[in-house]
Design a protein around this motif. Sequence first.
Motif, PDB file in Angstrom:
ATOM      1  N   SER A  39      -7.841  63.577 -18.301  1.00 55.14           N
ATOM      2  CA  SER A  39      -8.358  65.011 -18.105  1.00 55.14           C
ATOM      3  C   SER A  39      -9.234  65.497 -18.560  1.00 55.14           C
ATOM      4  O   SER A  39     -10.286  66.569 -18.457  1.00 55.14           O
ATOM      5  N   LEU A  42     -12.529  64.644 -16.479  1.00 53.40           N
ATOM      6  CA  LEU A  42     -12.381  65.970 -15.868  1.00 53.40           C
ATOM      7  C   LEU A  42     -13.394  66.875 -16.046  1.00 53.40           C
ATOM      8  O   LEU A  42     -13.679  68.544 -15.501  1.00 53.40           O
ATOM      9  N   GLU A  43     -12.547  67.534 -17.503  1.00 55.98           N
ATOM     10  CA  GLU A  43     -13.107  68.966 -18.166  1.00 55.98           C
ATOM     11  C   GLU A  43     -14.383  69.190 -18.919  1.00 55.98           C
ATOM     12  O   GLU A  43     -15.121  69.886 -18.506  1.00 55.98           O
ATOM     13  N   TYR A  45     -16.911  66.904 -16.495  1.00 50.04           N
ATOM     14  CA  TYR A  45     -17.876  66.997 -14.924  1.00 50.04           C
ATOM     15  C   TYR A  45     -17.793  68.788 -14.806  1.00 50.04           C
ATOM     16  O   TYR A  45     -18.204  69.166 -14.458  1.00 50.04           O
ATOM     17  N   ILE A  59     -17.587  61.886 -14.079  1.00 50.31           N
ATOM     18  CA  ILE A  59     -16.752  61.896 -12.581  1.00 50.31           C
ATOM     19  C   ILE A  59     -16.857  60.540 -12.630  1.00 50.31           C
ATOM     20  O   ILE A  59     -15.687  60.182 -11.818  1.00 50.31           O
ATOM     21  N   CYS A  62     -13.636  58.706 -14.160  1.00 48.47           N
ATOM     22  CA  CYS A  62     -12.594  59.297 -14.106  1.00 48.47           C
ATOM     23  C   CYS A  62     -12.439  58.960 -13.129  1.00 48.47           C
ATOM     24  O   CYS A  62     -11.786  58.139 -12.849  1.00 48.47           O
ATOM     25  N   VAL A  92      -2.586  64.676 -13.106  1.00 52.40           N
ATOM     26  CA  VAL A  92      -4.024  65.793 -13.230  1.00 52.40           C
ATOM     27  C   VAL A  92      -3.978  65.528 -11.407  1.00 52.40           C
ATOM     28  O   VAL A  92      -5.472  66.353 -11.483  1.00 52.40           O
ATOM     29  N   SER A  93      -4.135  64.887 -10.281  1.00 46.32           N
ATOM     30  CA  SER A  93      -3.910  65.143  -9.068  1.00 46.32           C
ATOM     31  C   SER A  93      -3.632  65.883  -8.791  1.00 46.32           C
ATOM     32  O   SER A  93      -2.309  66.161  -8.213  1.00 46.32           O
TER      33      SER A  93
END
Length: 103
Positions: A39, A42-43, A45, A59, A62, A92-93
């Motif tokens: 997570s 992703l934040e 990115y 990314i 990730c 996350v997905s």
Amino acid sequence: GEKEGVIQTLLASVGSDEASRKQARDELFRLEKVSGFASCLLEIYADPQVTPAGRFLAITMCKNLFATQWKVCLCLLSCSSCVYLTDELRNVSVGRPMNRHID
């Protein structure tokens, strides 16, 4: 904060100093096992304030987490095997399990 530390570690993992690269890569390996790391990546990115290099490394890391944390197991349902993500990556997905059957 935590996010800034991860960004610095990502950047150090591809830096020119070999000792710093090794230390950063060891830290990233440790972080892979920490709940919430995907997570955080992703934040990073998604944050337009982060440098393009930092966003790219986040990314990519990730993506690599998703690739390495797929687990193959025997399925007790109708297929011979199934692939599933660890709980954190599943959450996350898009908030739903990402199952893919292999035949």
